[in-house]
Design a protein around this motif. Structure first.
Motif, PDB file in Angstrom:
ATOM      1  N   MET A  14       0.798  -1.226   0.000  1.00 39.02           N
ATOM      2  CA  MET A  14       0.000   0.000   0.000  1.00 39.02           C
ATOM      3  C   MET A  14       0.837   1.286   0.000  1.00 39.02           C
ATOM      4  SD  MET A  14      -2.872  -1.210  -0.440  1.00 39.02           S
ATOM      5  CE  MET A  14      -3.979   0.160  -0.318  1.00 39.02           C
ATOM      6  N   ILE A  15       2.114   1.219   0.457  1.00 37.86           N
ATOM      7  CA  ILE A  15       2.937   2.445   0.404  1.00 37.86           C
ATOM      8  C   ILE A  15       3.190   2.800  -1.065  1.00 37.86           C
ATOM      9  CG2 ILE A  15       4.938   3.656   1.354  1.00 37.86           C
ATOM     10  CD1 ILE A  15       5.445   1.301   3.178  1.00 37.86           C
ATOM     11  N   ALA A  16       3.257   1.741  -1.901  1.00 41.27           N
ATOM     12  CA  ALA A  16       3.480   1.974  -3.338  1.00 41.27           C
ATOM     13  C   ALA A  16       2.348   2.776  -3.952  1.00 41.27           C
ATOM     14  CB  ALA A  16       3.638   0.649  -4.065  1.00 41.27           C
TER      15      ALA A  16
ATOM     16  N   PHE B 185      -5.870   5.967   7.375  1.00 40.86           N
ATOM     17  CA  PHE B 185      -7.068   5.094   7.353  1.00 40.86           C
ATOM     18  C   PHE B 185      -6.748   3.661   7.829  1.00 40.86           C
ATOM     19  CE2 PHE B 185      -7.717   7.980   3.557  1.00 40.86           C
ATOM     20  CZ  PHE B 185      -8.523   8.864   4.229  1.00 40.86           C
ATOM     21  N   ASP B 186      -5.777   3.498   8.687  1.00 38.84           N
ATOM     22  CA  ASP B 186      -5.387   2.172   9.206  1.00 38.84           C
ATOM     23  C   ASP B 186      -5.002   1.191   8.095  1.00 38.84           C
ATOM     24  OD1 ASP B 186      -5.696   2.929  11.808  1.00 38.84           O
ATOM     25  OD2 ASP B 186      -7.808   2.313  11.906  1.00 38.84           O
ATOM     26  N   VAL B 187      -4.738   1.682   6.919  1.00 35.36           N
ATOM     27  CA  VAL B 187      -4.393   0.797   5.788  1.00 35.36           C
ATOM     28  C   VAL B 187      -2.958   1.063   5.326  1.00 35.36           C
ATOM     29  CG1 VAL B 187      -5.005   0.120   3.438  1.00 35.36           C
ATOM     30  CG2 VAL B 187      -6.795   0.793   5.029  1.00 35.36           C
ATOM     31  N   ILE B 188      -2.617   2.339   5.221  1.00 38.38           N
ATOM     32  CA  ILE B 188      -1.295   2.702   4.705  1.00 38.38           C
ATOM     33  C   ILE B 188      -0.434   3.228   5.851  1.00 38.38           C
ATOM     34  CG2 ILE B 188      -0.051   4.104   3.014  1.00 38.38           C
ATOM     35  CD1 ILE B 188      -2.718   4.357   1.487  1.00 38.38           C
TER      36      ILE B 188
END
Lengths: 141, 255
Positions: free
Chosen positions: A115-117, B8-11
């Motif tokens: 997700m950092i990408a 958002f607790d995702v990234i």
């Protein structure tokens, strides 16, 4: 000793101005490219580890190779974004193209749940688009 | 301390990398604004800068690898030391400036304040990541790091010196001095090298993390040894340059 600067559309070349160079004026692509590039380095390790881990858990024989491929792809994309973020004023159009390519390369690793990408890809994409769209100026030596 | 910024607790965005990026951006924006006073086109320096930045990170990792493992110990991790980056960066930037036909010291002077402000941001990143931490502060004001962090694993829940913030504060002051003192443009790099060398030497006494070993026979940290070498070499160069300039002035007067 600052040189002559003028917007590109006001530029009419004459004999004395053969050393004129067209430069970008916006700092936004540079900012986005540098931040994206720096964030892309941990993202690439994350991508490599994620793919190798998922592949290993699924019992894939070439999980390690796949991990290395994703790591290399994301790292190369990040470096490309970093380098052409810096150069976005020097050569706006080419840097814009390279930033979009960097966005595609880092964005590709999203398949691995990296997700950092996503952040890097968005930063590079916006940076690339802005690099194309930015106003230019002519710098006369 | 906040090693990751959650969205958002995702990234999870690594704070250190974000601050390092913002530091480089701030340095570049200042460089561009400041260099227009001295250059027609500051973008001429962008390619040397990007090569320098990338190779500096490599130099920082290599020196830390040598200090951690090298010939002394085994099992080094992936970490960096500033002096490795600085030495590599100065060498690379000087070589490229020379190849481009620019005056080396002038080029270094142009970029010195940007280096100081980028480093200050990097140190704030260190504070957020929990690396490069200080030793227990005793009765002096300190910071208690959260459970599971590197300082907590070494010292437990006791106050330790926020040495990263001391260094960041010093670097911001140094940046302000370099940026505002325009008459001293020709001495920017020398002032930076001497002041930072002294600051780093002093702050190393407050550091609590494992600093690695440069020479086993010398009871100083690697950064302190490099600081001494750095300050002494720059002072010698400064004195030598001053003598050459005064000789040239005398010759100019006599002719």
């Amino acid at each position: 000793m600052a040189g002559q600067r003028r917007p590109a559309h006001y530029y009419y070349p004459d004999k004395e101005e053969h050393m004129a160079k067209i430069r970008g004026t916006s700092s936004a692509p540079m900012i986005l490219g540098i931040v994206g590039g720096l964030l892309g380095i941990p993202a690439s390790f994350c991508a490599g580890a994620c793919v190798a881990g998922i592949g290993g858990a699924a019992g894939s024989a070439n999980a390690s190779e796949m991990g290395s491929f994703y790591l290399g792809m994301c790292l190369l994309g990040s470096l490309l974004g970093l380098v052409f973020g810096f150069l976005s004023k020097r050569s706006p159009k080419f840097s814009g193209l390279m930033l979009i390519l960097a966005a595609m390369m880092t964005g590709f690793t999203l398949i691995a749940g990296n997700m950092i990408a996503l952040i890097c890809a968005v930063l590079f994409l916006v940076g690339g688009a802005m690099s194309f769209a930015q106003k230019t100026e002519v710098v006369v030596e | 301390m906040n090693p990751f910024i959650q969205i958002f607790d995702v990234i999870s965005i690594p704070s250190y990398n974000l601050l390092a990026g913002l530091g480089i951006v701030t340095g570049m924006l200042f460089f561009e604004r400041d260099a227009r006073r001295y250059l027609t086109d500051p973008t001429d320096y962008y390619l040397p800068i990007v090569i320098t930045v990338i190779l500096s990170f490599g130099g920082a990792v290599l020196l830390q690898w040598y200090l951690e493992s090298g010939i002394h110990r085994g099992g080094a991790g992936f970490s960096m030391t500033f002096y490795g980056g600085l030495i590599t960066g100065v060498a690379v930037f000087s070589i490229i400036s020379r190849i481009m036909g620019k005056e080396v010291l002038h080029s270094l002077n142009l970029f010195t304040p940007s280096l100081a402000i980028a480093h200050a941001f990097g140190r704030i990143g260190c504070f957020l990541a929990g690396c490069c931490y200080g030793s227990p502060s005793g009765t002096a004001p300190g910071v208690v790091y959260p459970t599971g962090s590197l300082p907590w694993m070494r010292y437990g829940a006791i106050p330790i010196h926020p040495v990263q913030l001391y260094e960041a504060g010093g670097l911001v002051l140094l940046f302000c001095a370099l940026a505002l003192f325009r008459k001293g443009f020709h001495y920017r790099f020398s002032i930076y090298a001497v002041t930072y060398g002294i600051l780093r030497f002093a702050l190393e006494f407050l550091r609590g993390d494992d600093r690695g070993i440069l020479f086993e026979s010398i009871p100083l940290s690697p950064a302190q040894i490099i600081s001494i070498v750095f300050v002494v070499s720059v002072l010698i160069i400064m004195i030598g340059e001053k003598k050459i300039r005064s000789n040239l002035n005398l010759q100019g007067l006599s002719s």
